[in-house]
Design a protein around this motif. Structure first.
Motif, PDB file in Angstrom:
ATOM      1  N   TYR A   1       0.802  -1.131   0.163  1.00 24.45           N
ATOM      2  CA  TYR A   1       0.123  -0.213  -0.031  1.00 24.45           C
ATOM      3  C   TYR A   1       1.039   1.242  -0.153  1.00 24.45           C
ATOM      4  N   LEU A   2       1.936   1.223   0.747  1.00 24.76           N
ATOM      5  CA  LEU A   2       2.848   2.467   0.852  1.00 24.76           C
ATOM      6  C   LEU A   2       3.481   2.704  -0.453  1.00 24.76           C
ATOM      7  N   LYS A   3       3.889   1.489  -1.313  1.00 29.21           N
ATOM      8  CA  LYS A   3       4.304   1.610  -2.675  1.00 29.21           C
ATOM      9  C   LYS A   3       3.470   2.458  -3.509  1.00 29.21           C
ATOM     10  N   SER A   4       1.997   2.146  -3.722  1.00 22.64           N
ATOM     11  CA  SER A   4       1.252   2.612  -4.464  1.00 22.64           C
ATOM     12  C   SER A   4      -0.056   3.692  -4.220  1.00 22.64           C
ATOM     13  N   ARG A   5      -0.059   3.627  -2.674  1.00 22.37           N
ATOM     14  CA  ARG A   5      -1.434   4.458  -2.399  1.00 22.37           C
ATOM     15  C   ARG A   5      -1.102   5.543  -1.595  1.00 22.37           C
ATOM     16  N   ALA A   6       0.407   5.697  -0.957  1.00 24.01           N
ATOM     17  CA  ALA A   6       0.841   6.948   0.087  1.00 24.01           C
ATOM     18  C   ALA A   6       1.365   7.809  -1.007  1.00 24.01           C
ATOM     19  N   PRO A   7       0.984   9.269  -0.812  1.00 25.89           N
ATOM     20  CA  PRO A   7       1.214  10.176  -1.605  1.00 25.89           C
ATOM     21  C   PRO A   7       2.756  10.766  -1.470  1.00 25.89           C
ATOM     22  N   PHE A   8       3.642   9.878  -2.084  1.00 24.26           N
ATOM     23  CA  PHE A   8       5.006  10.249  -2.234  1.00 24.26           C
ATOM     24  C   PHE A   8       5.472   9.943  -3.662  1.00 24.26           C
ATOM     25  N   TRP A   9       6.438  10.970  -4.158  1.00 25.49           N
ATOM     26  CA  TRP A   9       6.923  10.787  -5.333  1.00 25.49           C
ATOM     27  C   TRP A   9       8.529  10.795  -5.411  1.00 25.49           C
ATOM     28  N   LYS A  10       9.293   9.966  -5.872  1.00 24.23           N
ATOM     29  CA  LYS A  10      10.605   9.989  -5.933  1.00 24.23           C
ATOM     30  C   LYS A  10      11.180  10.502  -7.041  1.00 24.23           C
ATOM     31  N   ARG A  11      12.282  11.208  -6.980  1.00 24.23           N
ATOM     32  CA  ARG A  11      12.874  11.984  -8.102  1.00 24.23           C
ATOM     33  C   ARG A  11      14.552  11.561  -7.845  1.00 24.23           C
ATOM     34  N   GLU A  12      15.111  11.133  -8.915  1.00 25.73           N
ATOM     35  CA  GLU A  12      16.473  10.671  -8.901  1.00 25.73           C
ATOM     36  C   GLU A  12      17.325  11.680  -9.842  1.00 25.73           C
ATOM     37  N   VAL A  13      18.424  12.294  -8.843  1.00 27.41           N
ATOM     38  CA  VAL A  13      18.958  13.374  -9.669  1.00 27.41           C
ATOM     39  C   VAL A  13      20.511  12.550  -9.909  1.00 27.41           C
ATOM     40  N   THR A  14      21.055  12.382 -11.205  1.00 27.62           N
ATOM     41  CA  THR A  14      22.208  11.876 -11.331  1.00 27.62           C
ATOM     42  C   THR A  14      23.118  13.099 -12.173  1.00 27.62           C
ATOM     43  N   SER A  15      24.330  12.846 -12.618  1.00 30.24           N
ATOM     44  CA  SER A  15      24.915  13.848 -13.209  1.00 30.24           C
ATOM     45  C   SER A  15      24.550  13.849 -14.737  1.00 30.24           C
ATOM     46  N   ASP A  16      23.640  13.017 -15.157  1.00 33.69           N
ATOM     47  CA  ASP A  16      23.054  13.430 -16.418  1.00 33.69           C
ATOM     48  C   ASP A  16      21.734  14.118 -16.325  1.00 33.69           C
ATOM     49  N   GLY A  17      21.271  14.572 -15.142  1.00 27.74           N
ATOM     50  CA  GLY A  17      19.813  15.209 -15.217  1.00 27.74           C
ATOM     51  C   GLY A  17      18.956  14.577 -13.998  1.00 27.74           C
ATOM     52  N   ALA A  18      17.986  14.835 -13.946  1.00 27.83           N
ATOM     53  CA  ALA A  18      16.899  14.313 -13.061  1.00 27.83           C
ATOM     54  C   ALA A  18      15.753  13.700 -13.610  1.00 27.83           C
TER      55      ALA A  18
END
Lengths: 146, 81, 146, 81
Positions: C113-130
């Protein structure tokens, strides 16, 4: 991989933190802890007997199987023996994997095998006397899924 | 060979281990031999389905050969975890 | 039951030990910990955005469901937001039940449920961008079993 | 009502929240209204199947009524845990 059989208590918090710190490539860490519970009421002590010559190698074999089958980065098994009071921790396992499904499955596999294949025997001492804990058919059946 | 007993098997027989000189070919042959000794052995080994056995610290079946075995252990189903 | 949403780090060992100490009637305690992993290589930071007004109540609802459905003695959810580095812990759940099956299932339910129903969004920042982490079909499918 | 945007919806539209005076009856009506505003809205709402919506902080479907709604939030599928 680390397998420990001991009569002294272990520190769940310290062991969990140490295990997690050692697993830098894993996104998922699962722990299971078994605690002495007063099922019937009046439990004075739970005594855990084991087979010293066999216990360590049996646990290592189970842990090695889990690591290879679920590509774990690491696995930990700690199991106590001797007299334990209500609320004391009996054992713990920890697994670290890339994905949560593998970490969960490997931990459940370890527990199912520990329940029925590791040479430990529990004896409950109450004010009414002492009795060996009987193996549950459900625990034996649980092995079928692996 | 050394024969070891754990949990209620140990209690029923009254000792944790003993030296047994036997020419039993299999675990089951050894069980029959022990059963014939005394009542306490007969009682401990009355129901084989309630027992587990390890030869040289590996879980095995009762029809396993004892050829070369140094240590045999009898005990009830395990209750670890 | 305890649900915590915070930007600061948490101490897995301390939280696990404290949770276990509070669960005297449970024989089985399961924890899951999610750790920032460098999947593609070159991850500089993982940023976790959330919906402040909704996050706490959504997590409480999920935890309440888990407690009632598996008769848990207790449940714990900690989830961080903000910028995190590789190896930092993102979140943890803990469950305490009489039997291991309930503790495992409830922890897996919470995670799905946490994976798909809790309002969080992940953003990955690498040297190539985000780039925003895309939801996996497998995570959505995982909910079907509950 | 207040309309909130998160993650790439927020980035695409260029702001995290705004006050919208609307008489839209359902979430989908509101989406149509926003789409008609400017290209950045049309782009953000191009594919509804890639979006989720919450009304007053509860996840709902796009056909949900906005009657009495104070806060509507649009965002991509969540990636917590």
């Amino acid at each position: 991989m680390r397998v420990v059989v001991q009569d002294s208590p272990f520190d769940l918090g310290v062991e969990t933190e140490k295990f997690a710190q050692g697993c830098s490539a894993s996104g998922a860490i699962v722990t299971f802890t078994g605690v002495v519970r007063d099922v019937a009421g009046g439990l004075e002590v739970m005594e855990i007997e084991h087979y010293p010559g066999m216990t360590q190698s049996a646990l290592e074999e189970i842990a090695t199987q889990a690591v290879s089958r679920w590509s774990l980065e690491d696995a930990l098994v700690i199991h106590r023996h001797g007299p334990l009071r209500v609320g004391e921790m009996i054992m713990m396992v920890a697994t670290a994997a890339r994905h949560r499904k593998d970490a969960f499955e490997a931990a459940e596999f370890l527990m199912d095998y520990l329940k029925s294949r590791a040479p430990f025997w529990k004896r409950e001492v109450t004010s009414d006397g002492a009795a060996w804990v009987e193996a549950k058919a459900a625990d034996e059946d649980a092995l079928d899924r692996w | 060979m050394d024969v070891l007993y754990f949990a209620w098997v140990r209690e029923r027989i009254g000792l944790p281990r003993e030296r047994v000189d036997s020419s039993a070919a299999t675990v089951m042959d050894l069980v029959e031999e022990l059963r014939g000794r005394e009542e306490r052995y007969a009682a401990a080994f009355a129901d084989i389905s309630a027992l587990r056995v390890a030869v040289d610290q590996e879980l095995v079946d009762f029809d396993t050969s004892l050829n070369g075995a140094r240590e045999v252990a009898f005990f009830p189903p395990m209750t670890g975890g």
